[in-house]
Design a protein around this motif. Structure first.
Motif, PDB file in Angstrom:
ATOM      1  N   MET A   1      69.036 112.708  91.271  1.00 26.17           N
ATOM      2  CA  MET A   1      68.352 111.224  91.003  1.00 26.17           C
ATOM      3  C   MET A   1      67.658 110.865  92.030  1.00 26.17           C
ATOM      4  O   MET A   1      66.488 110.239  91.671  1.00 26.17           O
ATOM      5  N   GLN A   2      67.734 110.787  93.384  1.00 31.98           N
ATOM      6  CA  GLN A   2      67.082 110.373  94.312  1.00 31.98           C
ATOM      7  C   GLN A   2      65.595 111.235  94.363  1.00 31.98           C
ATOM      8  O   GLN A   2      66.055 112.576  93.946  1.00 31.98           O
ATOM      9  N   GLN A   3      64.802 110.764  94.860  1.00 31.62           N
ATOM     10  CA  GLN A   3      63.507 111.620  95.414  1.00 31.62           C
ATOM     11  C   GLN A   3      62.949 110.960  96.635  1.00 31.62           C
ATOM     12  O   GLN A   3      63.141 109.987  97.028  1.00 31.62           O
ATOM     13  N   ASP A   4      62.144 112.071  97.103  1.00 31.66           N
ATOM     14  CA  ASP A   4      61.629 111.795  98.364  1.00 31.66           C
ATOM     15  C   ASP A   4      60.496 110.725  98.273  1.00 31.66           C
ATOM     16  O   ASP A   4      60.000 109.971  99.065  1.00 31.66           O
ATOM     17  N   VAL A   7      58.974 104.989  94.849  1.00 29.50           N
ATOM     18  CA  VAL A   7      58.742 104.681  93.416  1.00 29.50           C
ATOM     19  C   VAL A   7      58.254 103.165  93.376  1.00 29.50           C
ATOM     20  O   VAL A   7      58.808 102.191  93.962  1.00 29.50           O
ATOM     21  N   ALA A   8      57.051 102.873  92.728  1.00 27.33           N
ATOM     22  CA  ALA A   8      56.817 101.950  92.413  1.00 27.33           C
ATOM     23  C   ALA A   8      56.663 101.507  90.854  1.00 27.33           C
ATOM     24  O   ALA A   8      56.422 102.282  89.946  1.00 27.33           O
ATOM     25  N   LEU A   9      56.964 100.089  90.859  1.00 24.81           N
ATOM     26  CA  LEU A   9      56.702  99.841  89.119  1.00 24.81           C
ATOM     27  C   LEU A   9      55.656  98.598  89.244  1.00 24.81           C
ATOM     28  O   LEU A   9      55.625  97.820  89.895  1.00 24.81           O
ATOM     29  N   VAL A  10      54.694  98.815  88.467  1.00 26.42           N
ATOM     30  CA  VAL A  10      53.405  97.944  88.221  1.00 26.42           C
ATOM     31  C   VAL A  10      53.588  97.436  86.847  1.00 26.42           C
ATOM     32  O   VAL A  10      53.320  98.205  85.813  1.00 26.42           O
ATOM     33  N   THR A  11      53.723  96.244  86.581  1.00 23.26           N
ATOM     34  CA  THR A  11      53.886  95.519  85.188  1.00 23.26           C
ATOM     35  C   THR A  11      52.299  95.342  84.883  1.00 23.26           C
ATOM     36  O   THR A  11      51.548  95.327  85.679  1.00 23.26           O
ATOM     37  N   ASN A  75      68.640 105.019  86.381  1.00 30.22           N
ATOM     38  CA  ASN A  75      69.246 106.237  86.100  1.00 30.22           C
ATOM     39  C   ASN A  75      68.345 107.335  86.612  1.00 30.22           C
ATOM     40  O   ASN A  75      68.864 108.561  86.753  1.00 30.22           O
ATOM     41  N   GLU A  76      67.027 107.345  86.468  1.00 34.18           N
ATOM     42  CA  GLU A  76      66.242 108.040  86.897  1.00 34.18           C
ATOM     43  C   GLU A  76      65.739 108.164  88.553  1.00 34.18           C
ATOM     44  O   GLU A  76      65.489 109.391  89.023  1.00 34.18           O
ATOM     45  N   PHE A  77      65.825 107.190  89.180  1.00 28.25           N
ATOM     46  CA  PHE A  77      65.412 107.142  90.292  1.00 28.25           C
ATOM     47  C   PHE A  77      66.452 106.734  91.472  1.00 28.25           C
ATOM     48  O   PHE A  77      66.269 106.871  92.662  1.00 28.25           O
ATOM     49  N   GLY A  78      67.428 105.738  90.943  1.00 33.86           N
ATOM     50  CA  GLY A  78      68.157 105.256  91.803  1.00 33.86           C
ATOM     51  C   GLY A  78      67.920 103.830  92.708  1.00 33.86           C
ATOM     52  O   GLY A  78      68.805 103.374  93.423  1.00 33.86           O
ATOM     53  N   ALA A 134      65.829  91.141  87.746  1.00 31.43           N
ATOM     54  CA  ALA A 134      66.511  92.355  87.186  1.00 31.43           C
ATOM     55  C   ALA A 134      66.033  93.376  88.103  1.00 31.43           C
ATOM     56  O   ALA A 134      66.874  94.397  88.164  1.00 31.43           O
ATOM     57  N   MET A 135      65.161  93.684  88.873  1.00 32.75           N
ATOM     58  CA  MET A 135      64.798  94.655  89.652  1.00 32.75           C
ATOM     59  C   MET A 135      65.345  94.242  91.199  1.00 32.75           C
ATOM     60  O   MET A 135      65.257  95.597  91.984  1.00 32.75           O
ATOM     61  N   LEU A 136      65.737  93.536  91.577  1.00 34.89           N
ATOM     62  CA  LEU A 136      66.291  93.317  93.018  1.00 34.89           C
ATOM     63  C   LEU A 136      67.456  94.066  93.336  1.00 34.89           C
ATOM     64  O   LEU A 136      67.501  94.739  94.382  1.00 34.89           O
ATOM     65  N   PRO A 137      68.459  94.578  92.431  1.00 32.70           N
ATOM     66  CA  PRO A 137      69.521  95.409  92.899  1.00 32.70           C
ATOM     67  C   PRO A 137      68.865  96.755  93.049  1.00 32.70           C
ATOM     68  O   PRO A 137      69.379  97.250  93.964  1.00 32.70           O
ATOM     69  N   LEU A 138      67.905  97.046  92.524  1.00 27.07           N
ATOM     70  CA  LEU A 138      67.236  98.348  92.765  1.00 27.07           C
ATOM     71  C   LEU A 138      66.416  98.505  93.937  1.00 27.07           C
ATOM     72  O   LEU A 138      66.421  99.262  94.715  1.00 27.07           O
ATOM     73  N   LEU A 139      65.627  97.385  94.242  1.00 24.25           N
ATOM     74  CA  LEU A 139      64.839  96.981  95.405  1.00 24.25           C
ATOM     75  C   LEU A 139      65.726  97.028  96.635  1.00 24.25           C
ATOM     76  O   LEU A 139      65.493  97.667  97.681  1.00 24.25           O
ATOM     77  N   ARG A 140      66.807  96.378  96.591  1.00 24.26           N
ATOM     78  CA  ARG A 140      68.066  96.567  97.701  1.00 24.26           C
ATOM     79  C   ARG A 140      68.571  97.886  97.998  1.00 24.26           C
ATOM     80  O   ARG A 140      69.003  98.131  99.274  1.00 24.26           O
ATOM     81  N   GLU A 141      68.251  98.899  97.168  1.00 16.46           N
ATOM     82  CA  GLU A 141      68.786 100.289  97.367  1.00 16.46           C
ATOM     83  C   GLU A 141      67.582 101.129  98.186  1.00 16.46           C
ATOM     84  O   GLU A 141      67.832 102.174  98.472  1.00 16.46           O
ATOM     85  N   ALA A 142      66.428 100.407  98.376  1.00 17.49           N
ATOM     86  CA  ALA A 142      65.323 101.110  99.094  1.00 17.49           C
ATOM     87  C   ALA A 142      65.572 100.718 100.715  1.00 17.49           C
ATOM     88  O   ALA A 142      65.689  99.456 101.030  1.00 17.49           O
TER      89      ALA A 142
END
Length: 155
Positions: A1-4, A7-11, A75-78, A134-142
């Motif tokens: 799941m994690q990768q080196d 990961v960026a999301l651009v809307t 699910n894909e990146f964590g 929605a993305m804050l929990p994912l951002l907090r994992e970085a």
């Protein structure tokens, strides 16, 4: 799941400034999620960008779409390292071939349709907030997450 790779999301990354931002991020070693309301347009943009870009259906005005995008990222990146809020609209009612002068007459504050104003705010204001939430929990994992909000001079 994690990768080196980060990961960026651009809307709104299937065209214009968002597309260029996505290209630049891939060049700098990011895996870029090309956020697009229309998945086919997102896939075409990801294909144009090349390796390192993946299409992600994301309509910033649709909570179910936002939630599904966040679930996929988890699910894909964590995690999510960078969120670029770029999706925006300037109008919903300009007709093809309509002159700027004629359009401007319809969009003056004294006579603009409230539905027009609501549609623009739904995307440009509330959409940004909904995606951030929605993305804050994912951002907090970085380890060093960033949020970048793209705006115009009228924003």
């Amino acid at each position: 799941m994690q990768q080196d790779k980060p990961v960026a999301l651009v809307t709104g990354a299937n065209q214009g400034i968002g597309l260029q931002i996505a290209k630049d991020l891939v060049t700098h070693g990011f895996t870029v999620l090309v956020g697009s309301r229309n998945l086919e347009r997102g896939e075409a943009a990801a294909s144009e960008i090349g390796q390192g870009a993946r299409a992600l259906q994301l309509d910033v005005t649709d909570q179910a779409s936002i939630t599904a995008a966040a679930d996929r990222i988890r699910n894909e990146f964590g995690r999510l390292d960078v969120l670029v809020n770029n999706a925006a609209i300037s109008n919903t009612s300009k007709r093809p071939g309509q002159s700027v002068e004629d359009y401007a007459k319809l969009t003056r504050p004294s006579n603009v349709s409230l539905d027009e104003v609501r549609a623009v705010w739904e995307t440009n204001v509330f959409g940004v907030l909904a995606v951030c939430q929605a993305m804050l929990p994912l951002l907090r994992e970085a380890p060093a997450a960033r949020i970048v909000n793209v705006s115009s001079s009228v924003g």
